[in-house]
Design a protein around this motif. Structure first.
Motif, short mmCIF file in Angstrom:
data_model
loop_
_atom_site.label_atom_id
_atom_site.label_comp_id
_atom_site.label_asym_id
_atom_site.label_seq_id
_atom_site.Cartn_x
_atom_site.Cartn_y
_atom_site.Cartn_z
N ALA A 441 0.83 -1.21 0.00
CA ALA A 441 0.00 0.00 0.00
C ALA A 441 0.86 1.25 0.00
CB ALA A 441 -0.93 -0.01 1.21
N ARG A 509 -5.38 6.35 0.08
CA ARG A 509 -6.10 5.11 0.41
C ARG A 509 -5.85 4.07 -0.67
NH1 ARG A 509 -12.02 4.93 3.02
NH2 ARG A 509 -10.70 5.65 4.72
N THR A 511 -6.77 -0.13 -1.56
CA THR A 511 -7.50 -1.35 -1.22
C THR A 511 -6.88 -2.52 -1.96
OG1 THR A 511 -9.56 -0.13 -0.87
CG2 THR A 511 -9.74 -2.51 -1.23
N GLU A 513 -6.54 -6.97 -2.31
CA GLU A 513 -7.24 -8.23 -2.07
C GLU A 513 -6.21 -9.35 -2.05
OE1 GLU A 513 -10.13 -10.80 -4.78
OE2 GLU A 513 -11.19 -9.09 -3.88
N ARG A 518 -10.53 -8.59 1.17
CA ARG A 518 -10.15 -7.21 0.85
C ARG A 518 -9.80 -6.44 2.12
NH1 ARG A 518 -14.00 -4.85 -4.06
NH2 ARG A 518 -13.44 -6.48 -5.58
N THR A 519 -8.74 -5.65 2.05
CA THR A 519 -8.31 -4.80 3.15
C THR A 519 -8.04 -3.41 2.61
OG1 THR A 519 -7.26 -6.69 4.25
CG2 THR A 519 -6.64 -4.49 5.02
N THR A 520 -8.57 -2.41 3.30
CA THR A 520 -8.34 -1.03 2.91
C THR A 520 -7.31 -0.41 3.84
OG1 THR A 520 -10.53 -0.76 1.95
CG2 THR A 520 -9.37 1.25 2.61
N TYR A 521 -6.33 0.24 3.26
CA TYR A 521 -5.24 0.87 4.01
C TYR A 521 -5.33 2.38 3.86
CZ TYR A 521 -3.28 -3.86 3.76
OH TYR A 521 -3.09 -5.22 3.85
N ASP A 522 -5.29 3.09 5.00
CA ASP A 522 -5.19 4.55 4.98
C ASP A 522 -3.71 4.91 5.01
OD1 ASP A 522 -7.96 5.25 5.02
OD2 ASP A 522 -8.03 4.58 7.09
N SER A 538 -4.45 0.21 9.12
CA SER A 538 -5.47 -0.72 8.64
C SER A 538 -6.00 -1.50 9.84
CB SER A 538 -4.88 -1.70 7.61
OG SER A 538 -4.12 -2.69 8.26
#
Length: 633
Positions: A441, A509, A511, A513, A518-522, A538
């Motif tokens: 990310a 941001r 995202t 998979e 699925r994982t979203t990272y700031d 996250s």
């Protein structure tokens, strides 16, 4: 009636007192050093007075400057907070002599408990059990604890496990105590290896329940809770009675705390000390008893009668102290700009913070950033709620103990109530490996940032090539010095990364998979181009990564064997000379930062070939303190 109150303290405690004053309609005055000028509490006060300088000895510990600030601001009362002058009987008398209202116990009570040695004598006479120190320590008396007579907070405290170390540890304890409290008097008492730290909150001689503060590092509390778990009713009642006797022995007025060492194996307890002030951990008592202890302090100072006896505690409250420190490096304090500080505010959570996003954490004062408190119907629910909030907090810019706190709150031992002052030393955190998606990310966010900065060909995908010869490579350094290299491709249809599907990518941001999840990272990127620092948050935790530059500047290299300053601080002792032979682990010098002393030792046997620092010198983090040239076999 108090109309304008000066708080002779800083950061979180000043903000806490101001909050109650606003509720009661009392005007507030802040005092601040130069280092604290931009902290939130200064803005929260109605009036603020500068104390020139940064070191405590030239600012918050100057009675004359604090009283002059009260006079200039028109304050009619002084609240000492905790730390600094809060347990200084001479300061309390000076406040009263200046015609101001002192929000605290009588100076005579402070004086009686100000020396831990004298306090033990008074408690012994009052029938309160105390630990008896051996007159001539032998091996059979080990381990022993060296303690400062005049202070607390873990400063001036050393555990001695061999008699050969006793003299050296006494000397170190004296030095820390002299620096922190201006009094180097120390004493020795038996050290209960797996005791619990149980304390009783008082207002006058009225008991407001108990707390457990056993989870500690360096004899400083880290996790506190109310009520103390696992005490039989008979033991709890006996502890409360002992605290009441302690208060009555010195005719105590206002808020105070009596601390005991409790041995779960024998159910015996002993008096440790009495804090004649408000405690850091007072919010857990407020939560379970539905009271405002600062308001009760103010009422007592205004001449109000005895506090009403509280009912039984409702639910359970747990507080953690969020410190700017690195648990992986023996809890070394950290300094720098707290670029992001955001703790989710949800029902049942209270945050008492001394810092905000953009605040600078300096080396002049204690390393505590904030206290986060959870209140829930049960202990298990409070621990779960608090761990969840901490794991979702965004804290960037300085290393903190946040991950350690989450490990503690989720550990089976803590949840079972199996705590002691040795808890952190025994804790084996699961320490899940850092999520590999965080580095991916970070790399993609850096790529997007570079693409957004282009002035031409903005419609072309980032890093797109007509003929691909090799992947792009982004090197990212972790906190422990290891480097991850992320290989990626930029195509017409987006990014391609081995092992991860890229669902969406932006500057802030990303995202991904992996294995159908699925994982979203700031992502927050800071720093100059080519040397960016990336914070990634996250549900799997936080990672701080530094971009590895493609080319290394030779001027930034240091000689092999260089001992670098682990933090900004002051050199208080140089233990070797240039040209001297040293052994592995031998102390080279001692640094002082945030009122604690840290020994810098030789990593290997060798010769001190360079020694560019002297006693009293201020050094920056990463500065070369000495060079030890390793012996050749």
């Amino acid at each position: 009636m108090i109309t304008r109150l000066l708080v002779a303290n800083r950061a979180e405690i000043a903000s806490r007192v101001f909050r109650t004053c606003r509720d009661l309609g009392i005007e507030t005055v802040a005092v601040h050093s130069d280092a604290d000028a931009d902290l939130p509490y200064v803005r929260e006060a109605d009036l603020a007075v500068r104390l020139p300088g940064s070191a405590p000895a030239e600012t918050y510990l100057r009675v004359d400057l604090v009283l002059d600030a009260a006079r200039r601001a028109g304050a009619d009362a002084v609240h000492p907070g905790y730390g600094f002058l809060s347990e200084n009987a001479a300061f309390a008398r000076a406040v009263v002599d200046a015609g101001l209202t002192w929000v605290g116990p009588a100076p005579a009570s402070i004086e009686a408990m100000g020396s831990k040695i004298r306090a033990k004598e008074i408690m012994r006479e009052a029938g309160v059990p105390v630990l008896e120190a051996p007159e001539h320590p032998t091996e059979a008396d080990l381990p022993l604890l060296v303690k400062a007579s005049a202070g607390g907070g873990g400063r001036g405290m050393r555990v001695v496990r061999t008699l050969d170390d006793l003299d050296a540890e006494v000397a170190r304890a004296r030095a820390e105590a002299e620096s922190a409290f201006g009094d180097g008097t120390v004493f020795v008492e038996p050290y209960v290896e797996r005791g619990r730290h149980v304390e009783v909150q008082l207002v006058g001689s009225v008991v407001f329940g108990d707390r457990d503060c056993s989870v500690q590092r360096r004899h400083q509390k880290v996790v506190e809770e109310a009520p103390a778990p696992g005490l039989r009713d008979e033991v709890r009642s006996a502890v409360h009675d002992a605290a009441r006797k302690a208060a009555e022995a010195i005719d105590y007025r206002g808020a105070g705390t009596v601390e005991f060492l409790y041995d779960p194996a024998t159910e015996r307890f002993w008096f440790l000390e009495m804090n004649t002030r408000l405690q850091v951990e007072h919010p857990v008592t407020e939560a379970v008893h539905g009271v405002d202890l600062v308001a009760l302090q103010l009422a007592s100072a205004e001449g109000g009668g005895a506090a009403d006896r509280p009912g039984p505690p409702q639910g359970h409250a747990i507080e953690v102290r969020l410190y700017a420190e690195d648990p992986a490096a023996d809890y070394q304090p950290q300094s720098g700009v707290l670029t992001t500080f955001e703790v989710p505010r949800v029902p049942g959570i209270r945050v008492d913070a001394g810092f905000g996003s953009g605040s600078e954490v300096t080396t002049h004062y204690d390393a505590m950033l904030a206290k986060v408190v959870a209140h829930a119907p049960s202990r298990e629910e409070a621990a779960r709620k608090l761990a969840g909030v901490l794991s979702r907090a965004r804290i960037h810019g300085v290393v903190t103990n946040r991950d350690l706190l989450v490990d503690v709150l989720r550990s089976p031992e803590f949840l079972a109530g199996d705590v002691s002052t040795a808890f952190l030393g025994d804790l084996a955190p699961e320490g899940a490996a850092e999520d590999p998606g965080a580095a991916v990310a970070a790399a993609l966010a850096l790529a997007e940032r570079a693409g957004a900065a282009r002035t031409v060909q903005r419609g072309v995908p980032v890093a797109w090539r007509n003929v691909v010869s090799q992947p792009q490579r982004t090197g990212l350094e972790h906190r422990d010095g290891t480097v991850t290299t992320v290989e990626w491709l930029g195509t017409r249809d987006g990014y391609v990364v081995d092992g991860h599907g890229v669902v969406a990518a932006g500057c802030e941001r990303v995202t991904l998979e992996r294995d159908g999840v699925r994982t979203t990272y700031d992502v927050l990127v800071g720093g100059p181009h080519g040397r960016e620092v990336v914070d990634v948050d996250s549900p799997r935790g936080h990672a701080r990564l530094a971009r590895v530059p493609r080319f290394v500047d030779p001027a930034e290299q240091v000689a092999s064997g260089s001992l670098l300053a682990p933090m900004p601080g002051t050199v208080v002792r140089v233990a070797v000379e240039q040209g001297q032979q040293v052994g592995a682990g031998q102390p080279v010098l001692v640094l002082e930062a945030m009122k604690m002393q840290h020994t810098v030792a030789a990593p290997t046997a060798g010769t001190v070939t360079e020694l560019p620092v002297t006693t009293g010198q201020q050094v920056a983090a990463g500065e070369v303190l000495a060079v030890v040239e390793e012996e050749q076999s």
